[in-house]
Design a protein around this motif. Sequence first.
Motif, PDB file in Angstrom:
ATOM      1  N   ASP A 240       0.812  -1.210   0.000  1.00  0.00           N
ATOM      2  CA  ASP A 240       0.000   0.000   0.000  1.00  0.00           C
ATOM      3  C   ASP A 240       0.851   1.267   0.000  1.00  0.00           C
ATOM      4  OD1 ASP A 240      -2.296  -1.510   0.001  1.00  0.00           O
ATOM      5  OD2 ASP A 240      -2.437  -1.573   2.180  1.00  0.00           O
ATOM      6  N   ASP A 241       2.071   1.187   0.542  1.00  0.00           N
ATOM      7  CA  ASP A 241       2.890   2.393   0.692  1.00  0.00           C
ATOM      8  C   ASP A 241       4.159   2.366  -0.155  1.00  0.00           C
ATOM      9  OD1 ASP A 241       1.104   3.365   2.661  1.00  0.00           O
ATOM     10  OD2 ASP A 241       2.072   2.115   4.174  1.00  0.00           O
ATOM     11  N   VAL A 242       4.196   1.518  -1.188  1.00  0.00           N
ATOM     12  CA  VAL A 242       5.437   1.397  -1.964  1.00  0.00           C
ATOM     13  C   VAL A 242       5.698   2.620  -2.834  1.00  0.00           C
ATOM     14  CG1 VAL A 242       5.447  -1.121  -1.996  1.00  0.00           C
ATOM     15  CG2 VAL A 242       4.222   0.135  -3.783  1.00  0.00           C
ATOM     16  N   GLY A 243       4.773   3.556  -2.873  1.00  0.00           N
ATOM     17  CA  GLY A 243       5.019   4.772  -3.632  1.00  0.00           C
ATOM     18  C   GLY A 243       6.058   5.674  -2.997  1.00  0.00           C
ATOM     19  N   SER A 244       6.321   5.496  -1.697  1.00  0.00           N
ATOM     20  CA  SER A 244       7.323   6.295  -0.992  1.00  0.00           C
ATOM     21  C   SER A 244       8.584   5.477  -0.758  1.00  0.00           C
ATOM     22  CB  SER A 244       6.770   6.774   0.350  1.00  0.00           C
ATOM     23  OG  SER A 244       6.509   5.678   1.206  1.00  0.00           O
ATOM     24  N   ARG A 245       9.696   6.171  -0.505  1.00  0.00           N
ATOM     25  CA  ARG A 245      10.959   5.481  -0.236  1.00  0.00           C
ATOM     26  C   ARG A 245      10.851   4.627   1.023  1.00  0.00           C
ATOM     27  NH1 ARG A 245      16.189   6.332  -1.765  1.00  0.00           N
ATOM     28  NH2 ARG A 245      15.590   8.239  -2.882  1.00  0.00           N
ATOM     29  N   GLU A 246      10.201   5.165   2.063  1.00  0.00           N
ATOM     30  CA  GLU A 246      10.062   4.416   3.305  1.00  0.00           C
ATOM     31  C   GLU A 246       9.213   3.157   3.085  1.00  0.00           C
ATOM     32  OE1 GLU A 246       9.393   7.578   2.902  1.00  0.00           O
ATOM     33  OE2 GLU A 246      11.028   8.570   3.992  1.00  0.00           O
ATOM     34  N   GLY A 247       8.170   3.296   2.263  1.00  0.00           N
ATOM     35  CA  GLY A 247       7.319   2.149   1.989  1.00  0.00           C
ATOM     36  C   GLY A 247       8.048   1.058   1.222  1.00  0.00           C
ATOM     37  N   ARG A 248       8.873   1.448   0.258  1.00  0.00           N
ATOM     38  CA  ARG A 248       9.643   0.460  -0.508  1.00  0.00           C
ATOM     39  C   ARG A 248      10.649  -0.253   0.395  1.00  0.00           C
ATOM     40  NH1 ARG A 248       9.425   1.267  -6.104  1.00  0.00           N
ATOM     41  NH2 ARG A 248      11.479   0.362  -6.394  1.00  0.00           N
TER      42      ARG A 248
ATOM     43  N   ALA B 211      -2.408 -11.878  -4.311  1.00  0.00           N
ATOM     44  CA  ALA B 211      -2.381 -10.697  -3.442  1.00  0.00           C
ATOM     45  C   ALA B 211      -2.086  -9.435  -4.249  1.00  0.00           C
ATOM     46  CB  ALA B 211      -1.338 -10.882  -2.345  1.00  0.00           C
ATOM     47  N   LEU B 212      -1.166  -9.530  -5.218  1.00  0.00           N
ATOM     48  CA  LEU B 212      -0.843  -8.379  -6.056  1.00  0.00           C
ATOM     49  C   LEU B 212      -2.062  -7.953  -6.875  1.00  0.00           C
ATOM     50  CD1 LEU B 212       2.713  -9.240  -7.422  1.00  0.00           C
ATOM     51  CD2 LEU B 212       2.130  -7.463  -5.782  1.00  0.00           C
TER      52      LEU B 212
ATOM     53  N   THR C 129       2.596  -3.445 -13.645  1.00  0.00           N
ATOM     54  CA  THR C 129       3.698  -4.356 -13.961  1.00  0.00           C
ATOM     55  C   THR C 129       5.050  -3.695 -13.714  1.00  0.00           C
ATOM     56  OG1 THR C 129       2.319  -5.401 -15.647  1.00  0.00           O
ATOM     57  CG2 THR C 129       4.691  -5.811 -15.748  1.00  0.00           C
ATOM     58  N   SER C 130       5.202  -2.437 -14.110  1.00  0.00           N
ATOM     59  CA  SER C 130       6.482  -1.740 -13.919  1.00  0.00           C
ATOM     60  C   SER C 130       6.819  -1.603 -12.438  1.00  0.00           C
ATOM     61  CB  SER C 130       6.415  -0.357 -14.569  1.00  0.00           C
ATOM     62  OG  SER C 130       5.371   0.413 -14.003  1.00  0.00           O
ATOM     63  N   GLU C 131       5.808  -1.369 -11.610  1.00  0.00           N
ATOM     64  CA  GLU C 131       6.043  -1.243 -10.169  1.00  0.00           C
ATOM     65  C   GLU C 131       6.469  -2.582  -9.571  1.00  0.00           C
ATOM     66  OE1 GLU C 131       2.947   2.305  -8.930  1.00  0.00           O
ATOM     67  OE2 GLU C 131       2.167   0.283  -9.238  1.00  0.00           O
ATOM     68  N   ARG C 132       5.841  -3.654 -10.021  1.00  0.00           N
ATOM     69  CA  ARG C 132       6.226  -4.980  -9.516  1.00  0.00           C
ATOM     70  C   ARG C 132       7.662  -5.317  -9.922  1.00  0.00           C
ATOM     71  NH1 ARG C 132       0.915  -6.525 -11.426  1.00  0.00           N
ATOM     72  NH2 ARG C 132       1.840  -7.689 -13.144  1.00  0.00           N
ATOM     73  N   ARG C 133       8.016  -4.963 -11.170  1.00  0.00           N
ATOM     74  CA  ARG C 133       9.374  -5.233 -11.647  1.00  0.00           C
ATOM     75  C   ARG C 133      10.401  -4.447 -10.830  1.00  0.00           C
ATOM     76  NH1 ARG C 133       8.745  -3.474 -16.527  1.00  0.00           N
ATOM     77  NH2 ARG C 133       7.727  -5.380 -17.244  1.00  0.00           N
TER      78      ARG C 133
ATOM     79  N   LEU D 129      10.116  -3.460  -7.723  1.00  0.00           N
ATOM     80  CA  LEU D 129      10.216  -4.028  -6.379  1.00  0.00           C
ATOM     81  C   LEU D 129      11.072  -5.292  -6.382  1.00  0.00           C
ATOM     82  CD1 LEU D 129       6.546  -3.573  -5.102  1.00  0.00           C
ATOM     83  CD2 LEU D 129       8.585  -2.383  -4.296  1.00  0.00           C
ATOM     84  N   ARG D 130      10.902  -6.119  -7.405  1.00  0.00           N
ATOM     85  CA  ARG D 130      11.736  -7.325  -7.495  1.00  0.00           C
ATOM     86  C   ARG D 130      13.209  -6.946  -7.601  1.00  0.00           C
ATOM     87  NH1 ARG D 130       7.464  -9.470 -10.785  1.00  0.00           N
ATOM     88  NH2 ARG D 130       8.492  -8.733 -12.670  1.00  0.00           N
ATOM     89  N   SER D 131      13.508  -5.900  -8.354  1.00  0.00           N
ATOM     90  CA  SER D 131      14.893  -5.444  -8.478  1.00  0.00           C
ATOM     91  C   SER D 131      15.452  -4.994  -7.132  1.00  0.00           C
ATOM     92  CB  SER D 131      14.955  -4.304  -9.500  1.00  0.00           C
ATOM     93  OG  SER D 131      16.255  -3.760  -9.572  1.00  0.00           O
ATOM     94  N   ASP D 132      14.642  -4.287  -6.349  1.00  0.00           N
ATOM     95  CA  ASP D 132      15.095  -3.836  -5.026  1.00  0.00           C
ATOM     96  C   ASP D 132      15.412  -5.009  -4.116  1.00  0.00           C
ATOM     97  OD1 ASP D 132      14.769  -1.282  -5.896  1.00  0.00           O
ATOM     98  OD2 ASP D 132      12.902  -0.898  -4.804  1.00  0.00           O
ATOM     99  N   VAL D 133      14.580  -6.044  -4.168  1.00  0.00           N
ATOM    100  CA  VAL D 133      14.804  -7.217  -3.319  1.00  0.00           C
ATOM    101  C   VAL D 133      16.095  -7.929  -3.725  1.00  0.00           C
ATOM    102  CG1 VAL D 133      13.907  -9.484  -2.682  1.00  0.00           C
ATOM    103  CG2 VAL D 133      12.358  -7.523  -2.814  1.00  0.00           C
ATOM    104  N   LEU D 134      16.318  -8.090  -5.030  1.00  0.00           N
ATOM    105  CA  LEU D 134      17.534  -8.762  -5.501  1.00  0.00           C
ATOM    106  C   LEU D 134      18.789  -7.982  -5.111  1.00  0.00           C
ATOM    107  CD1 LEU D 134      16.419  -9.983  -9.051  1.00  0.00           C
ATOM    108  CD2 LEU D 134      16.863 -11.379  -7.030  1.00  0.00           C
ATOM    109  N   GLN D 135      18.716  -6.675  -5.214  1.00  0.00           N
ATOM    110  CA  GLN D 135      19.870  -5.864  -4.825  1.00  0.00           C
ATOM    111  C   GLN D 135      20.183  -6.034  -3.344  1.00  0.00           C
ATOM    112  OE1 GLN D 135      19.424  -1.765  -6.002  1.00  0.00           O
ATOM    113  NE2 GLN D 135      19.066  -2.271  -8.154  1.00  0.00           N
ATOM    114  N   ARG D 136      19.146  -6.078  -2.496  1.00  0.00           N
ATOM    115  CA  ARG D 136      19.388  -6.279  -1.066  1.00  0.00           C
ATOM    116  C   ARG D 136      20.030  -7.648  -0.802  1.00  0.00           C
ATOM    117  NH1 ARG D 136      16.822  -4.993   3.856  1.00  0.00           N
ATOM    118  NH2 ARG D 136      16.387  -2.941   2.942  1.00  0.00           N
TER     119      ARG D 136
END
Length: 673
Positions: A425-433, A638-639, A646-650, A652-659
């Motif tokens: 719900d809050d992935v639009g902000s840096r804190e949410g991501r 859930a998504l 689709t671009s937002e999901r992609r 988020l996946r990139s952020d997880v892989l980087q972590r």
Amino acid sequence: MAFALLSRWRASRDANHQLDALLALADANAPLARRNVWLMELGYWLRHKTATRVESPSAFSEHTRLRFLLQVLDRNPAQAVRFGSMLRSILKDNDARSLFADTGMAARPALVGELISRIQTKCLPVAPNQAELSVAFALLFVSERDAEWVSALDETLVARLVQHVNEGEAATSAPLTELGASLADSIVLLCNQIAAAALEARIRLRLDNPQENARVLMQLSPMAHGLMATESASSERLQLLNQLHAALAQARSAVDSVYEHLERHGVSVDVVFQVERTRLRIERAEDLLAVWADNRSLPAYVALTSKLIAANLKRSSVGALLSETYSLLGRKVVERSAETGEHYIARTRKDYFGMVKMAAGGGVLTAGTVYLKFFISALHLNKFIEGVFFSLDYAASFLAIHFAHFTLATKQPAMTAPALAQKLDDVGSREGRTAFVDETIALIRSQVAAIAGNLALVFPVALAVQLAATKGFGHDLISPEKAQATIDSFSLLGPTAFFAAFTGVLLWLSSLTAGWADNWFALHRLHDALAYHRRLNWVFGEARAGRIANFAKAHVAGVVANTSLGIMLGLIPTLLAFVGLPIEVRHVTLSTGSIAAAIGVLGFVAVKTAALWWAVGGIAAMAVLNLAVSFALAFSMALRSHGLRTSERRSLRSDVLQRLLRHPLQALLPPKV
């Protein structure tokens, strides 16, 4: 001969008459079916790709062909008269109320009936001899592009077309005048339908402030009748028009309040279906009112026609019906699964090691499940009876794990994915991501802990039981042949990976069933029913009856999830075998226990064989696929319930892989606080 017929059949898809032939066939005295078919052929001629270059890249070829048609009619007065007479006869002899009030609306009062109706609509051709303008409309407009090019028509072009339709006809009987009368009748009809549907008990009792809103709904029909009886351009008409607009807006708010009730108390598919149908009728009534208030406005008729085309095409879509009706149910199932999944996410080291302990307990109980399954298999029962006993074995084991507050690793992903999706719900902000990535890493860590706990004890316990039986009683719990066959069946070289993925689907289905059961429990208010049940209060007392209700509420999802999973793991392979599909289940914890038992029978010499190590590879594949497939399906659902692009999901996946690449140890052990 057959090839020629096939070629003609394929060519007929885009075939059309030449314009001169179409105009020659225009006969206002022909049977209605012939006239409706003529209108259909006119639509095919308009949609045919023109060789004439269009004025701009955004122009429609249909506009070009329509201009050409009007130019031909301008040059040939006799053809123009026949053309206008033909269209007027079609408008006169077909009931326009079916077009305005019924097009795009569900034809059946219940979901199942409407689903069957839509399948029939898609599969069966339309009979053109029905005296309904909606039928002629469906024959004329057959694709989504039709809604686009009609919406883009300019007023000048429409005015020229109307002029030709009115060719040689008195203004008092012009088509727009007749359509205006049908519009008025359709508005009254829709107001009656809105009130009737919204005042049904299952809708009325879920309205916000039912008494007041019920009065508003009951006034819709009298207000519509009164409005249609007023004279045009009178102050009374304007006043009644504003009152009806306000009443429809209040009716919309009242019907929308049903969703709030469903959000709080559980979702009923039939109620959602009725609410959606009522909302569409309110929107249609407002659209018709806008056109009726100024029934000489050609742009208003064009906009309404475009909306009716889109609604009619949507009305024939089975996917749209299921999507609209089940979207809220899916969201509630996701939310209720998320509430359960929160308990399976280890965010701190204390939670992490607690998860390992719970999973270890689950591994101990699973070892007993493995040997009971071997015992049932040794009885050589009828396959169906054997499947039933397998189901009872699994279900009893999973329920014991649940009530002992242990955990089974493979059940977690399908439950935790909805809890993870709530962070979207809050992935639009840096804190949410950042919060979403943290939650994803915590979830992966939890799965690692659960798998480690399960396998850490199921293997040694199952091995120890077999060794103790050999030493204490002098015989094996399973035969050497069965032990070797067990190891061979888990080989990575065989269909193990496919079976493991199939098991992941079953794991997801069990979580879906759990969410549905929790929603059903809330929808029927069973907690309150149990808490205030007369005989429970009489026998156990008020306090204990309340505790019984709380216990049922807390465990309904878990009991249904574990029972359904046990039944599916035991019976579905048996049922599939009946139809010739030899699909088996491959559950990582159960399979690890089986390999331990096999090693206990064959001895540690089995460790030196290639078959065992291929089986170990199969176990690793099971761990990955059981978890990945069930998680992917649950997370995808859930998504969808959150409507993320689709671009937002992609991203988020990139952020997880980087972590994971920067801090891989975080996926194995929580950071120190």
